[in-house]
Design a protein around this motif. Structure first.
Motif, PDB file in Angstrom:
ATOM      1  N   ALA A  27       0.871  -1.184   0.000  1.00 43.10           N
ATOM      2  CA  ALA A  27       0.000   0.000   0.000  1.00 43.10           C
ATOM      3  C   ALA A  27       0.903   1.227   0.000  1.00 43.10           C
ATOM      4  O   ALA A  27       2.119   1.114   0.206  1.00 43.10           O
ATOM      5  N   TYR A  28       0.301   2.375  -0.263  1.00 44.72           N
ATOM      6  CA  TYR A  28       1.092   3.608  -0.359  1.00 44.72           C
ATOM      7  C   TYR A  28       0.530   4.656   0.578  1.00 44.72           C
ATOM      8  O   TYR A  28      -0.692   4.725   0.771  1.00 44.72           O
ATOM      9  N   LEU A  29       1.404   5.457   1.152  1.00 41.67           N
ATOM     10  CA  LEU A  29       0.925   6.629   1.880  1.00 41.67           C
ATOM     11  C   LEU A  29       0.511   7.646   0.819  1.00 41.67           C
ATOM     12  O   LEU A  29       1.268   7.887  -0.135  1.00 41.67           O
ATOM     13  N   ARG A  30      -0.661   8.242   0.969  1.00 43.88           N
ATOM     14  CA  ARG A  30      -1.143   9.112  -0.124  1.00 43.88           C
ATOM     15  C   ARG A  30      -0.189  10.276  -0.377  1.00 43.88           C
ATOM     16  O   ARG A  30       0.271  10.919   0.571  1.00 43.88           O
ATOM     17  N   PRO A  31       0.099  10.537  -1.674  1.00 39.72           N
ATOM     18  CA  PRO A  31       0.965  11.678  -1.990  1.00 39.72           C
ATOM     19  C   PRO A  31       0.158  12.962  -2.195  1.00 39.72           C
ATOM     20  O   PRO A  31       0.721  14.018  -2.421  1.00 39.72           O
ATOM     21  N   GLU A  32      -1.163  12.862  -2.161  1.00 40.98           N
ATOM     22  CA  GLU A  32      -2.035  14.042  -2.231  1.00 40.98           C
ATOM     23  C   GLU A  32      -3.379  13.626  -1.646  1.00 40.98           C
ATOM     24  O   GLU A  32      -3.692  12.434  -1.575  1.00 40.98           O
ATOM     25  N   THR A  33      -4.172  14.605  -1.223  1.00 38.90           N
ATOM     26  CA  THR A  33      -5.465  14.243  -0.624  1.00 38.90           C
ATOM     27  C   THR A  33      -6.553  14.127  -1.691  1.00 38.90           C
ATOM     28  O   THR A  33      -7.615  13.559  -1.448  1.00 38.90           O
ATOM     29  N   ALA A  34      -6.281  14.673  -2.876  1.00 40.31           N
ATOM     30  CA  ALA A  34      -7.315  14.805  -3.906  1.00 40.31           C
ATOM     31  C   ALA A  34      -7.984  13.477  -4.289  1.00 40.31           C
ATOM     32  O   ALA A  34      -9.207  13.419  -4.456  1.00 40.31           O
ATOM     33  N   GLN A  35      -7.164  12.397  -4.410  1.00 42.35           N
ATOM     34  CA  GLN A  35      -7.770  11.138  -4.892  1.00 42.35           C
ATOM     35  C   GLN A  35      -8.818  10.608  -3.910  1.00 42.35           C
ATOM     36  O   GLN A  35      -9.781   9.959  -4.305  1.00 42.35           O
ATOM     37  N   GLY A  36      -8.633  10.891  -2.621  1.00 44.23           N
ATOM     38  CA  GLY A  36      -9.641  10.484  -1.624  1.00 44.23           C
ATOM     39  C   GLY A  36     -10.981  11.138  -1.901  1.00 44.23           C
ATOM     40  O   GLY A  36     -12.045  10.602  -1.554  1.00 44.23           O
ATOM     41  N   ILE A  37     -10.936  12.313  -2.516  1.00 47.24           N
ATOM     42  CA  ILE A  37     -12.174  13.023  -2.865  1.00 47.24           C
ATOM     43  C   ILE A  37     -12.834  12.369  -4.082  1.00 47.24           C
ATOM     44  O   ILE A  37     -14.032  12.079  -4.079  1.00 47.24           O
ATOM     45  N   PHE A  38     -12.037  12.087  -5.112  1.00 48.85           N
ATOM     46  CA  PHE A  38     -12.631  11.498  -6.330  1.00 48.85           C
ATOM     47  C   PHE A  38     -13.279  10.148  -6.033  1.00 48.85           C
ATOM     48  O   PHE A  38     -14.353   9.846  -6.542  1.00 48.85           O
ATOM     49  N   ILE A  39     -12.611   9.331  -5.197  1.00 49.32           N
ATOM     50  CA  ILE A  39     -13.169   7.997  -4.969  1.00 49.32           C
ATOM     51  C   ILE A  39     -14.413   8.049  -4.076  1.00 49.32           C
ATOM     52  O   ILE A  39     -15.133   7.070  -3.967  1.00 49.32           O
ATOM     53  N   ASN A  40     -14.668   9.200  -3.468  1.00 48.87           N
ATOM     54  CA  ASN A  40     -15.889   9.364  -2.664  1.00 48.87           C
ATOM     55  C   ASN A  40     -16.957  10.174  -3.385  1.00 48.87           C
ATOM     56  O   ASN A  40     -17.979  10.515  -2.782  1.00 48.87           O
ATOM     57  N   PHE A  41     -16.727  10.475  -4.665  1.00 52.67           N
ATOM     58  CA  PHE A  41     -17.666  11.321  -5.409  1.00 52.67           C
ATOM     59  C   PHE A  41     -19.100  10.792  -5.305  1.00 52.67           C
ATOM     60  O   PHE A  41     -20.045  11.524  -5.013  1.00 52.67           O
ATOM     61  N   LYS A  42     -19.233   9.478  -5.500  1.00 54.52           N
ATOM     62  CA  LYS A  42     -20.578   8.878  -5.507  1.00 54.52           C
ATOM     63  C   LYS A  42     -21.226   8.947  -4.114  1.00 54.52           C
ATOM     64  O   LYS A  42     -22.410   9.272  -3.989  1.00 54.52           O
ATOM     65  N   ASN A  43     -20.438   8.634  -3.093  1.00 56.01           N
ATOM     66  CA  ASN A  43     -20.962   8.712  -1.718  1.00 56.01           C
ATOM     67  C   ASN A  43     -21.469  10.103  -1.412  1.00 56.01           C
ATOM     68  O   ASN A  43     -22.563  10.283  -0.887  1.00 56.01           O
ATOM     69  N   VAL A  44     -20.639  11.085  -1.721  1.00 54.51           N
ATOM     70  CA  VAL A  44     -21.007  12.461  -1.367  1.00 54.51           C
ATOM     71  C   VAL A  44     -22.235  12.887  -2.158  1.00 54.51           C
ATOM     72  O   VAL A  44     -23.159  13.491  -1.622  1.00 54.51           O
ATOM     73  N   LEU A  45     -22.252  12.540  -3.454  1.00 51.95           N
ATOM     74  CA  LEU A  45     -23.372  12.946  -4.302  1.00 51.95           C
ATOM     75  C   LEU A  45     -24.689  12.409  -3.741  1.00 51.95           C
ATOM     76  O   LEU A  45     -25.704  13.093  -3.742  1.00 51.95           O
ATOM     77  N   SER A  46     -24.658  11.181  -3.220  1.00 57.89           N
ATOM     78  CA  SER A  46     -25.928  10.616  -2.769  1.00 57.89           C
ATOM     79  C   SER A  46     -26.330  11.132  -1.386  1.00 57.89           C
ATOM     80  O   SER A  46     -27.496  11.084  -1.047  1.00 57.89           O
ATOM     81  N   PHE A  47     -25.381  11.637  -0.600  1.00 57.29           N
ATOM     82  CA  PHE A  47     -25.753  12.085   0.752  1.00 57.29           C
ATOM     83  C   PHE A  47     -25.842  13.602   0.887  1.00 57.29           C
ATOM     84  O   PHE A  47     -26.548  14.096   1.754  1.00 57.29           O
ATOM     85  N   ALA A  48     -25.098  14.328   0.074  1.00 54.45           N
ATOM     86  CA  ALA A  48     -24.995  15.772   0.314  1.00 54.45           C
ATOM     87  C   ALA A  48     -26.123  16.562  -0.348  1.00 54.45           C
ATOM     88  O   ALA A  48     -26.267  17.741  -0.098  1.00 54.45           O
TER      89      ALA A  48
END
Ligand code: ATP
Length: 454
Positions: free
Chosen positions: A150-171
């Motif tokens: 596994a890798y320590l994230r080199p940026e926070t942005a990808q955590g946002i993209f992979i949650n796009f669907k979650n956020v869209l359905s709840f926010a």
């Protein structure tokens, strides 16, 4: 710049002297380019992040917050392009065994012949450039095998993209809307340095703004200006701040346009924040690699599309450093030299210091009473140690905008003196007025006194 007394060495010394930032692992001789934040440094960086959250979330209704994990599925980094492309070209010197960034050779020194760049000293023997991945690799679970990488994230942005669907359905949001995140990122930088400007572990403040494709350019321009204005409103001198558009050959693989907000550090103009038009690259890449549909369906129009993304990506440590550098000042007052941090009051680690003139006659008790009254509304510090001049100097060096002094008159009429860090003006105020006056001053627009009169 004429009249600007600040140097990086002075900032490093002040940070150590006043407990903002220490070299990490110091008792073991330190670990290159890692730092620990002490009390005032924590408060300063917390205020920087707090102002970012305020601008991104509290002051608007189209951005929501996220805090994703540092460890993510390795496929995230395959999809994002980091596994294949997040590399720096490196060369090794066979003589001195040091490693250098091939694209920075001109700015570096040969360790054996410092007047020359690596490769140009008499004994230099450089290898060809090889790509070096900047991600820190680790293993998940008890067994060290290739399946557990596994890798320590080199940026926070990808955590946002992979949650796009979650956020869209709840926010309950529709484009244009954004997702904001603050957190640690890690890069195995080859040439870290310049104090907390470039470290291997740092905090980012990133926001991904999802927009209908036809609106991308307009939002790209909007966010460049909004982010530039954020620094200026928090006191950075505009003549030390510039928006610089990337040339075509500087653009990342995902970007159709990027502008850096650069600050004039003592080391020269350097990036504080990048604002990028990432198009639909990220959502498409993650849709392809995960098999999930990452798109927006507009029920009103029946339209389905992959939103485009505008990303302002800032560094909390770099921003804190820029605010420190911009605030640093020295002046002579009544024949004595003082060092002062002219920080925006909202960024200052401590807003008010309450100082009894003497440690007797009931003065400490009244001072403590004032501290208790102010504590619910702002960060306040009680200080009775040393001469009053020495205490003022200590507060000036940590950037405390207001000094409240309790003296013999306070016991007679319940008034105190309020000292302004920058103008050094002293006014007499009733204790009861303090909370209202300070709250108003804290909320008021502010301009760096280093800019001179408006
Ligand atoms: P640089 O060109 O300085 O390496 P970058 O373009 O790689 O930066 P981004 O990936 O755009 O940086 O990251 C966004 C922000 O994160 C940067 O503007 C900076 O403020 C911060 N940042 C990036 N790398 C570091 C680091 N090694 N140490 C401290 N802050 C960093």
């Amino acid at each position: 710049m004429p009249g600007d007394v600040v140097t990086m060495d002075k900032i490093v010394a002040l940070c150590k002297r006043r407990g903002f930032v220490f070299p990490s692992s110091e008792i073991y001789g330190g670990l290159g380019s890692t730092y620990d934040y002490g009390h005032y440094g924590v408060l300063l960086k917390q205020n920087v992040k707090g102002e970012w959250w305020r601008a991104m979330v509290q002051d608007r209704d189209d951005i929501v917050a996220l805090d994703s994990a540092i460890l993510q599925h390795p496929k995230v980094w395959e999809a994002s392009g980091h596994l294949a492309g997040f590399t720096d070209p490196l060369v090794d010197c066979r003589t001195c065994t040091q490693r250098f960034r091939a694209d920075h050779l001109g700015d570096l020194q040969c360790p054996r012949k410092p007047s020359k760049p690596p490769g140009q000293g008499p004994d230099c023997d450089l290898t060809d450039a090889r790509d070096f991945n900047l991600m820190f690799e680790t293993h998940v679970g008890p067994v060290k095998e290739s399946a557990s990488v596994a890798y320590l994230r080199p940026e926070t942005a990808q955590g946002i993209f992979i949650n796009f669907k979650n956020v869209l359905s709840f926010a309950r949001k529709k484009p244009p809307f954004g997702i904001a995140q603050v957190g640690k990122s890690f890069r195995n930088e080859i040439t870290p340095g310049n104090f907390v400007f470039r470290t291997r572990e740092f905090e980012q403040m990133e926001m991904e703004f999802f927009v209908p494709p036809g609106e991308a350019q307009q939002w790209f321009e909007y966010w460049q200006q909004a982010r530039y204005d954020w620094y200026v409103e928090l006191g950075i001198r505009p003549d030390h701040l510039v928006l610089r558009a990337h040339e075509a050959d500087e653009l990342s693989h995902y970007s159709s346009g990027t502008s850096d907000i650069e600050y004039r550090f003592p080391i020269g103009w350097s990036e504080l924040e990048g604002v990028a038009n990432r198009g639909d690259f990220d959502l498409k890449a993650h849709a392809e690699h995960s098999g999930e549909k990452l798109e927006y369906f507009d029920q009103a129009t029946g339209e389905r599309y992959v939103p485009h993304v505008i990303e302002p990506a800032a560094g909390a440590d770099r921003a804190a450093l820029a605010f420190l550098v911009d605030a640093y000042d020295e002046e002579e007052v009544a024949g004595e030299q003082r060092t002062v941090l002219r920080l925006h009051p909202r960024l200052a680690p401590v807003k008010a210091a309450v100082l009894p003139l003497v440690r007797k006659d009931g003065q400490p008790e009244i001072a403590r009473e004032i501290v208790a009254a102010l504590r619910p509304i702002l960060a306040v510090e009680y200080d009775e140690g040393g001469s009053i001049g020495k205490r003022y100097r200590r507060q000036d060096e940590i950037g405390t905008p207001w000094g409240i002094t309790v003296d013999h008159q306070t016991l007679e009429d319940r008034t105190v003196t309020l000292r302004d860090r920058d103008s050094l003006a002293q006014e007499r105020l009733a204790i009861d007025e303090l909370p209202g006056v300070l709250a108003r001053r804290l909320a008021a627009p502010w301009r760096s006194p280093k800019l001179g009169a408006a």
